[in-house]
Write an enzyme that holds these catalytic residues in place. Structure first.
Site, PDB file in Angstrom:
ATOM      1  N   PRO A  47       0.802  -1.226   0.000  1.00  0.00           N
ATOM      2  CA  PRO A  47       0.000   0.000   0.000  1.00  0.00           C
ATOM      3  C   PRO A  47       0.837   1.279   0.000  1.00  0.00           C
ATOM      4  CG  PRO A  47      -0.827  -1.545   1.644  1.00  0.00           C
ATOM      5  CD  PRO A  47       0.473  -2.091   1.159  1.00  0.00           C
TER       6      PRO A  47
ATOM      7  N   GLU B  26       1.445  -7.778   9.172  1.00  0.00           N
ATOM      8  CA  GLU B  26       1.547  -6.340   9.394  1.00  0.00           C
ATOM      9  C   GLU B  26       2.398  -5.644   8.333  1.00  0.00           C
ATOM     10  OE1 GLU B  26       0.795  -2.723  11.221  1.00  0.00           O
ATOM     11  OE2 GLU B  26      -0.131  -4.697  11.532  1.00  0.00           O
TER      12      GLU B  26
ATOM     13  N   ARG C 126      -1.043  -8.611 -21.006  1.00  0.00           N
ATOM     14  CA  ARG C 126      -1.894  -8.332 -22.163  1.00  0.00           C
ATOM     15  C   ARG C 126      -1.227  -7.393 -23.160  1.00  0.00           C
ATOM     16  NH1 ARG C 126      -4.923  -3.817 -22.242  1.00  0.00           N
ATOM     17  NH2 ARG C 126      -6.705  -4.862 -23.199  1.00  0.00           N
TER      18      ARG C 126
ATOM     19  N   ASP D 217      -6.448   1.537 -25.645  1.00  0.00           N
ATOM     20  CA  ASP D 217      -7.052   1.417 -24.323  1.00  0.00           C
ATOM     21  C   ASP D 217      -7.104   2.759 -23.613  1.00  0.00           C
ATOM     22  OD1 ASP D 217      -7.540  -1.271 -24.386  1.00  0.00           O
ATOM     23  OD2 ASP D 217      -5.640  -1.823 -23.468  1.00  0.00           O
TER      24      ASP D 217
END
Length: 251
Positions: free
Chosen positions: A90, A117, A155, A170
């Site tokens: 994160p 953690e 991809r 895209d």
């Protein structure tokens, strides 16, 4: 390309790696995908890969030795250029289409999926080359983010998609959101396909798609327009669109 994933739950990747676009790319030999359980590198009879943090505090922290040992084992017979070792975290750099395009040019990627953690800081400092996050929220582990990143990267490899231009147009690849798409029937419950798309006039179609891409970006992600490569005419058109939008709010 070769992609290795270090995880405590390799079974989570079986369906992802074996089906749809990733499965076909694997069958064609375009990409080699492998999920490795780094608990096998724990080096103790209990298979312990985590421990309490020095200094106290809640939660458990992933130990450096199993992660280092797993990566070193993957590289033992690898004579190619050193791979990118990617920590899904994160705290990492937000994963974008631009980052996917950058990683798609590599020969070997190693993803590390953590739990608990967090990671021992020495993994960040002395092993990984990249830290990536798929958004400002916390998940139970790095497996789902790794799946997202791998799908996005693979991809883009030549031969993976049936239409090689698909990835080029895209959303985000051009710096803008993608234009609207339509298919048969031309009239569905009274809702018509725009006439220009039925005209067969390719230059007009391209102009319409560009304009609709700009419109959609303006309406949904105006922040992207700050860095978009636009012509003077396009900027003027967007200015008029902005004025019309302001006028509607006033009315």
């Amino acid at each position: 390309m070769k992609v290795d994933v270090l995880t405590l739950f390799p079974e989570m990747f079986e369906g992802v790696f074996g089906t749809s676009i990733l499965g076909k790319a694997r069958e064609k030999g375009i990409v080699a995908l492998q999920a490795v359980n780094f608990r096998n590198y724990a080096g103790n009879k209990h298979g312990q890969v985590d421990d309490t943090p020095y200094g106290g505090g809640g939660g458990m922290v992933l130990k450096p030795d199993p992660i280092f040992a797993a990566v070193e084992d993957l590289l033992e017979n690898d004579t190619a250029v050193r791979p990118r070792v990617i920590l899904m975290c994160p705290q990492g750099e937000t994963f974008t289409q631009k980052k996917a395009e950058e990683l798609s040019r590599e020969e070997h990627l190693i993803f590390i999926c953590g739990h608990y953690e967090g990671y021992d800081e020495r993994i960040r400092q002395h092993l990984v080359t990249d830290e990536l996050s798929i958004g400002d929220y916390v998940l139970t582990g790095g497996e789902l983010p790794a799946m997202v990143a791998i799908d996005s990267v693979v991809r883009l490899l030549p031969g993976v998609l049936g239409n090689e231009t698909s990835a080029v147009t895209d959303s985000f690849s051009t710096g803008l959101l993608e234009y609207p798409h339509y298919t048969r029937p031309a009239d569905f419950r009274g809702h018509q396909v725009p006439d220009v798309l039925l005209s067969g006039h390719h230059s007009n179609i391209e102009a319409w798609r560009r304009q609709e891409s700009l419109r959609r970006t303006f309406e949904r992600r105006p922040d992207l327009l700050k860095h978009a490569d636009l012509t003077v005419k396009e900027r003027q058109w967007l200015k008029s669109l902005e004025e019309q939008s302001a006028q509607r709010v006033t009315d």
